[in-house]
Write an enzyme that holds these catalytic residues in place. Structure first.
Site, short mmCIF file in Angstrom:
data_model
loop_
_atom_site.label_atom_id
_atom_site.label_comp_id
_atom_site.label_asym_id
_atom_site.label_seq_id
_atom_site.Cartn_x
_atom_site.Cartn_y
_atom_site.Cartn_z
N ALA A 12 0.82 -1.22 0.00
CA ALA A 12 0.00 0.00 0.00
C ALA A 12 0.85 1.27 0.00
O ALA A 12 0.32 2.38 0.01
CB ALA A 12 -0.94 0.00 1.20
N ARG A 14 3.96 4.00 -1.39
CA ARG A 14 4.19 4.70 -2.68
C ARG A 14 4.81 3.75 -3.69
O ARG A 14 4.35 3.63 -4.82
CB ARG A 14 5.12 5.92 -2.46
CG ARG A 14 4.43 7.13 -1.88
CD ARG A 14 5.43 8.26 -1.58
NE ARG A 14 6.26 7.91 -0.43
CZ ARG A 14 5.90 8.12 0.84
NH1 ARG A 14 4.75 8.69 1.11
NH2 ARG A 14 6.69 7.77 1.83
N HIS A 157 14.83 14.82 -1.79
CA HIS A 157 13.67 13.91 -1.86
C HIS A 157 12.43 14.60 -1.27
O HIS A 157 12.54 15.58 -0.54
CB HIS A 157 13.93 12.63 -1.07
CG HIS A 157 14.84 11.67 -1.78
ND1 HIS A 157 16.20 11.72 -1.68
CD2 HIS A 157 14.56 10.62 -2.61
CE1 HIS A 157 16.74 10.76 -2.41
NE2 HIS A 157 15.77 10.07 -2.99
N LYS A 161 10.09 11.28 3.12
CA LYS A 161 11.21 10.33 3.27
C LYS A 161 11.74 10.35 4.70
O LYS A 161 11.93 11.41 5.29
CB LYS A 161 12.33 10.68 2.27
CG LYS A 161 13.44 9.65 2.27
CD LYS A 161 14.28 9.70 1.01
CE LYS A 161 15.42 8.70 1.05
NZ LYS A 161 14.98 7.30 1.15
#
Ligand SMILES: NC(=O)C1=CN([C@@H]2O[C@H](COP(=O)(O)OP(=O)(O)OC[C@H]3O[C@@H](n4cnc5c(N)ncnc54)[C@H](OP(=O)(O)O)[C@@H]3O)[C@@H](O)[C@H]2O)C=CC1
Ligand SMILES: O=C(O)C1=N[C@H](C(=O)O)C[C@H](O)C1
Length: 271
Positions: A12, A14, A157, A161
């Site tokens: 589930a 990314r 990022h 993250k």
């Protein structure tokens, strides 16, 4: 050969959702099930629905032991503790385990090396072709330029993250250290704050930026007197990581247990 049955750990997430779509559309493999932690609101969900491609009849579960007994391999983009626990099971089942998770401790890495005595593991901080080619180039440039060129690695990022420096930044740091024939641990400067003093000779520095929806950007800077060389990669979609991971799973099928990298998969180890 029969179609390779692949499970997706972190289904589930990314990367998990992206992987479901890419595995589903890739010839030679199929989505055989997904894993999420106990208590996840996604348990029981159809993975195709989560991935935005409609029902595919494979669901998210929490029973990793049951799942590994009926698949050929697992693609795992989760968190270090989950990956280390899953590696014990893929080792018992002697199946393929593609690991994209980043942020491992030295102790975790040792456990994964032990699991690779029985599981066929492909592990990389970045599964894309571009970054693995970049790493090969960085190794060559670092070997060519002497210590008059300072090496700095900058990355950016998305705001979600959780680990730093990124797995890719560390992979690029390893490549630079290999090129210079020095151990990265002894030369890495992972953070700077306050009165740091001048830059140590031979250091490999890391700079971390986080924000917005940035998929992943990395630059390796060789900074000399009056000139600077920069080698960069910009990821524009998570599809590049998922395609690399699926390629790794198909490549690893039928191979002996061991700990391999994306450079092995892509034939870049001796580049
Ligand atoms: N090597 C590469 O090419 C790439 C690596 N990555 C790395 O992949 C990892 C995941 O990234 P991303 O998808 O963005 O992160 P996400 O947080 O979106 O996804 C991680 C998923 O793993 C789930 N998870 C946590 N614990 C377990 C468990 N015990 N069993 C099964 N699933 C679990 C999480 O569930 P919950 O949220 O409920 O905890 C979540 O759904 C990171 O380490 C990232 O750095 C990312 C992109 C490319
Ligand atoms: O967490 C991410 O998103 C990414 N993680 C990997 C990393 O730590 O380098 C790979 C990619 O850059 C995206």
């Amino acid at each position: 050969m029969s179609v390779m049955k692949l499970a997706i750990a972190g289904a589930a997430g990314r990367m998990g959702r992206t992987l479901t779509r890419i595995v589903h559309e890739t010839e030679g493999c199929e989505v055989a099930g997904g894993l999420e932690p106990p208590g996840s609101p996604h348990l029981g969900a159809d993975m195709g629905v989560l991935a935005g491609i409609g029902e595919i009849g494979a669901t998210v579960g929490e029973d990793a032991l049951g799942l590994v007994s009926r698949i050929d391999g697992v693609i795992d983009f989760t968190v270090p503790a989950a990956t280390v626990a899953l590696a014990e099971l893929t080792a018992q089942a002697r199946i393929v385990h593609v690991i994209g998770t980043t942020g491992f401790s030295a102790d975790d890495e040792a456990k994964l090396r032990a699991a690779a005595r029985h599981a066929t593991i492909v592990k990389s901080g970045n599964m894309s072709l571009g970054v693995n080619l970049l790493a090969a180039l960085v190794r060559k440039v670092a070997a060519t330029l002497d210590e008059d060129f300072d090496i700095e690695i900058a990355e950016m990022h998305h705001r979600h993250k959780v680990d730093a420096p990124s797995g890719t930044a560390l992979l690029l740091g390893e490549a630079a250290a290999e090129g210079r024939d020095i151990p990265l641990e002894a030369h890495a400067v992972r953070t700077r704050d306050g009165h740091t003093g001048p830059r140590p000779d031979g250091a490999i520095g890391f700079a971390t930026l986080r924000g917005g929806s940035v998929v992943g950007e990395h630059s390796v800077i060789f900074a000399g007197e009056a000139e600077r060389l920069e080698l960069s990669h910009k990821a524009e979609s998570r599809d590049i990581f998922a395609r690399g991971a699926v390629k790794a799973a198909l490549w690893a099928r039928g191979r002996k247990p061991g700990l391999m990298s994306m450079a092995d998969v892509l034939g870049l180890a001796d580049f």
